[in-house]
Design an enzyme around this catalytic site. Sequence first.
Site, short mmCIF file in Angstrom:
data_model
loop_
_atom_site.label_atom_id
_atom_site.label_comp_id
_atom_site.label_asym_id
_atom_site.label_seq_id
_atom_site.Cartn_x
_atom_site.Cartn_y
_atom_site.Cartn_z
N HIS A 291 26.29 -18.93 -2.95
CA HIS A 291 27.58 -18.30 -2.65
C HIS A 291 28.34 -18.09 -3.95
O HIS A 291 28.54 -19.04 -4.68
CB HIS A 291 28.40 -19.18 -1.71
CG HIS A 291 27.99 -19.05 -0.28
ND1 HIS A 291 28.77 -19.46 0.77
CD2 HIS A 291 26.88 -18.51 0.28
CE1 HIS A 291 28.16 -19.20 1.91
NE2 HIS A 291 27.00 -18.64 1.64
N TYR B 48 38.35 -21.35 4.11
CA TYR B 48 39.28 -22.49 4.21
C TYR B 48 40.60 -21.91 4.67
O TYR B 48 41.16 -21.05 4.00
CB TYR B 48 39.49 -23.15 2.84
CG TYR B 48 38.30 -23.91 2.31
CD1 TYR B 48 38.20 -25.29 2.48
CD2 TYR B 48 37.28 -23.27 1.61
CE1 TYR B 48 37.13 -26.01 1.97
CE2 TYR B 48 36.19 -23.98 1.10
CZ TYR B 48 36.13 -25.35 1.29
OH TYR B 48 35.07 -26.05 0.79
N PRO C 69 36.97 -34.38 2.28
CA PRO C 69 35.92 -33.36 2.15
C PRO C 69 36.41 -31.97 1.76
O PRO C 69 35.60 -31.07 1.53
CB PRO C 69 35.28 -33.34 3.54
CG PRO C 69 36.29 -33.94 4.46
CD PRO C 69 37.11 -34.88 3.66
N LYS D 10 33.28 -32.35 -2.60
CA LYS D 10 32.90 -33.06 -3.83
C LYS D 10 32.15 -34.38 -3.61
O LYS D 10 31.65 -34.96 -4.58
CB LYS D 10 34.17 -33.37 -4.66
CG LYS D 10 34.82 -32.15 -5.25
CD LYS D 10 34.04 -31.65 -6.45
CE LYS D 10 34.42 -30.26 -6.87
NZ LYS D 10 33.39 -29.24 -6.66
N TYR E 1 35.76 -25.95 -8.20
CA TYR E 1 34.93 -25.88 -7.00
C TYR E 1 33.44 -25.84 -7.36
O TYR E 1 32.62 -26.54 -6.73
CB TYR E 1 35.31 -24.65 -6.15
CG TYR E 1 34.78 -24.73 -4.75
CD1 TYR E 1 35.53 -25.32 -3.74
CD2 TYR E 1 33.51 -24.24 -4.43
CE1 TYR E 1 35.03 -25.43 -2.44
CE2 TYR E 1 33.01 -24.33 -3.14
CZ TYR E 1 33.78 -24.93 -2.15
OH TYR E 1 33.28 -25.03 -0.88
P1 RFL Z 1 25.79 -42.68 1.80
O1 RFL Z 1 25.37 -41.29 2.18
O2 RFL Z 1 26.81 -43.36 2.61
O3 RFL Z 1 24.46 -43.56 1.75
C1 RFL Z 1 24.50 -44.95 1.60
C2 RFL Z 1 23.23 -45.55 2.16
O4 RFL Z 1 23.26 -46.95 2.00
C3 RFL Z 1 22.89 -47.58 3.23
N1 RFL Z 1 23.53 -48.91 3.25
C4 RFL Z 1 22.89 -50.05 2.93
N2 RFL Z 1 21.63 -50.30 2.58
C5 RFL Z 1 21.29 -51.59 2.32
N3 RFL Z 1 22.17 -52.64 2.42
C6 RFL Z 1 23.46 -52.42 2.76
N4 RFL Z 1 24.32 -53.43 2.81
C7 RFL Z 1 23.86 -51.10 3.05
N5 RFL Z 1 25.03 -50.53 3.41
C8 RFL Z 1 24.81 -49.21 3.54
C9 RFL Z 1 23.36 -46.64 4.31
O5 RFL Z 1 22.64 -46.81 5.52
C10 RFL Z 1 23.10 -45.28 3.65
O6 RFL Z 1 21.80 -44.79 3.94
O7 RFL Z 1 26.32 -42.71 0.28
P2 RFL Z 1 25.79 -41.90 -1.00
O8 RFL Z 1 24.30 -41.96 -1.11
O9 RFL Z 1 26.63 -42.35 -2.13
O10 RFL Z 1 26.11 -40.36 -0.67
C11 RFL Z 1 27.43 -39.92 -0.54
C12 RFL Z 1 27.51 -38.70 0.39
O11 RFL Z 1 26.81 -38.99 1.58
C13 RFL Z 1 28.95 -38.30 0.71
O12 RFL Z 1 29.75 -38.37 -0.44
C14 RFL Z 1 29.05 -36.87 1.28
O13 RFL Z 1 28.41 -36.77 2.52
C15 RFL Z 1 30.52 -36.45 1.42
N6 RFL Z 1 30.68 -35.11 2.03
C16 RFL Z 1 30.51 -33.96 1.28
N7 RFL Z 1 30.13 -34.04 -0.01
C17 RFL Z 1 29.90 -32.89 -0.74
O14 RFL Z 1 29.57 -32.98 -1.93
N8 RFL Z 1 30.02 -31.62 -0.19
C18 RFL Z 1 30.39 -31.46 1.11
O15 RFL Z 1 30.42 -30.32 1.59
C19 RFL Z 1 30.67 -32.66 1.89
N9 RFL Z 1 31.04 -32.57 3.18
C20 RFL Z 1 31.04 -35.02 3.38
C21 RFL Z 1 31.23 -33.71 3.93
C22 RFL Z 1 31.22 -36.16 4.18
C23 RFL Z 1 31.58 -36.00 5.49
N10 RFL Z 1 31.73 -37.20 6.26
C24 RFL Z 1 31.23 -37.37 7.55
C25 RFL Z 1 32.21 -38.40 5.62
C26 RFL Z 1 31.60 -33.54 5.23
C27 RFL Z 1 31.80 -34.69 6.02
C28 RFL Z 1 32.26 -34.45 7.44
C1 PHB Z 2 30.18 -28.43 5.21
O1 PHB Z 2 29.54 -27.37 5.30
O2 PHB Z 2 29.89 -29.43 5.87
C2 PHB Z 2 31.35 -28.48 4.31
C3 PHB Z 2 31.63 -27.39 3.48
C4 PHB Z 2 32.72 -27.43 2.62
C5 PHB Z 2 33.53 -28.55 2.61
C6 PHB Z 2 33.25 -29.63 3.41
C7 PHB Z 2 32.17 -29.61 4.27
O3 PHB Z 2 34.62 -28.56 1.79
#
Ligand code: RFL
Ligand code: PHB
Length: 389
Positions: free
Chosen positions: A72, A200, A292, A296, A384
Site C-alpha cells: 500500500h 482511518y 493499535p 506499530k 507510518y
Molecule cells: P505476543 O504476540 O503476545 O507473543 C508472546 C508469546 O509468548 C507466550 N507467552 C509465554 N510463553 C512462555 N512462558 C510464559 N510465561 C509466557 N507468557 C506468554 C504467548 O503465548 C505468546 O505466544 O508478543 P510479541 O511476540 O512481542 O508480538 C507482539 C505483537 O503480537 C503485537 O505487538 C501486535 O499484535 C500489536 N498489533 C499490531 N501491531 C502492528 O505492528 N500492526 C498492526 O496493524 C497491529 N494491529 C495489534 C493490532 C494488536 C491487537 N490486539 C488484539 C492487541 C490489532 C490488534 C487488535
Molecule cells: C489491522 O488490519 O488489523 C490493523 C490495521 C491498521 C491498524 C491496526 C490494525 O492501525
Amino acid sequence: MRTKVVIIGGGPSGLLLGQHLNRAGIENIILERKTKPYVLNRIRAGVLEIGTVNQLRELGLGARMDKEGYMHDGTVISYNNEQTRIDFAKHTNTTVMIYGQTEITYDLYAGREADGAQVIYQVADVTIEDALTDAPYVEFTQAGQRARIDCEYIAGCDGFHGASRQAIPREARREYEKVYPFGWLGILSETKPVHEELIYSNSDAGFALCSMRNENLSRYYIQCDAQDDPQAWSDRAFWDELRNRIPEEFADTIETGSVIEKSIAPLRSFVCEPMQWGRLFLCGDAAHIVPPTGAKGLNTAASDVFYLADALKQFYQHKDPQGINSYSARALSRIWKAERFSWWMTNLLHHFPNQSGFDHKMQMAEVSFLNSSDEAQAVLAQNYVGLPY
Ligand code: RFL
Ligand code: PHB
C-alpha cells in the site's frame, strides 16, 4: 539441557529472533506457554513496515508474503466526512505491506521447523534465575515435570502478560503507562474490502478503521467501551455502527456479510525501562505496548529483535559486547518515537468520554492543518511507514 540463548515466548518476537540466531549459527531454544495452533489463531496485526518486510526477506521467509501480501502506498484519514489521502510513496519513497500476523507467524514456524530448531510448547511456571551472573538458567514445568535449561543469554519475548518483565525486580525497572478510556471492537469478515487502501475515520459517533487481509477478507474496527462484551454486539449492530462512522461514499458501497471473528482489544500505551537486566533482554510486547491506531505493535517488536539479533551476532561472531551493552538504549530510542506517534494518532482520531468543546476544536484544527500541509502529511507518512532502524 543447555543452549546459548533461551527465548521465552513463541509469538512473532521470539520466532523472528530465533530465525536470526539460526541463520547466524547461534543455538537457541524457544519456550512457549500455548500450543502452536493456539498461537497461529491469534488475529492481530495487519500492517508491516518496510523494516519488518526486509527482515523477513533477508531471513529467506519473504516468498509467500511477496506473493500474497499487498503493497500500500497510501492511506485515507477521514474526519467528519472530509478525507485526506496520505501518500507514502510521494513523501517517503516507500510503502507498507498488508500481510496478517497470522501469516507471518505461520511462515516463521515453517522456517523454524525447516531448520530443525527446538520449540518446547505448553510450558508453565517459567522462572529466570541468576540473570545477573554469567551462568543464567531458566526453569519451567512441562507435562508435570520440572526442567532446567542452562544458557548464556535469555530473551524475554513473552508478551505483555509474560513472566520475563516480572523477573526484573520492581526497584530495577521503571514503567510508564497510559490506559485509554475505550477499546476497539474488531471483526474479520468474508467480504470484499470497502476500499483498496485503509481508511482511518473519526466521526461524530467515534472512531472506525477499515482494513483488510485479502481481496475477500476484510478487517474492520470500531471504537467501543472497553468493558463491552463482544458477543453482546450483534453483527447487524456492528455493521450499522461502522457505516455510521465512515464517509458516506464508503458507507453506501460497503459489502456486509458473514463475520468470522469478533473481539475487543483494550487500548494502552506502556513502556518498561530498561529493556535489559543483566543477561535478560526484553523484546516486543513484553517491554512495551502501543494502542493499535498507528499499527506499530508488531513493527516495534521487529525492530527490537533486529537490534538484539545484531548485538548477539556481534558478540558471538566478533566477541564484541558493545551491541549487548547498548541494546536497551538503542531499542528505547526508536520505541519512544513509535509510542509518540501511536498516542498522537489515537488522540487525533478517537472520541474521548469527557472531551470538552475546546478539545474537539483542537482535534479539528489538527486535522485541518494536516489536510492543508504537505509537510504535516510527510511527517505522518514517515512515521507510518516506519522510522529507520
Ligand atoms: P505476543 O504476540 O503476545 O507473543 C508472546 C508469546 O509468548 C507466550 N507467552 C509465554 N510463553 C512462555 N512462558 C510464559 N510465561 C509466557 N507468557 C506468554 C504467548 O503465548 C505468546 O505466544 O508478543 P510479541 O511476540 O512481542 O508480538 C507482539 C505483537 O503480537 C503485537 O505487538 C501486535 O499484535 C500489536 N498489533 C499490531 N501491531 C502492528 O505492528 N500492526 C498492526 O496493524 C497491529 N494491529 C495489534 C493490532 C494488536 C491487537 N490486539 C488484539 C492487541 C490489532 C490488534 C487488535
Ligand atoms: C489491522 O488490519 O488489523 C490493523 C490495521 C491498521 C491498524 C491496526 C490494525 O492501525
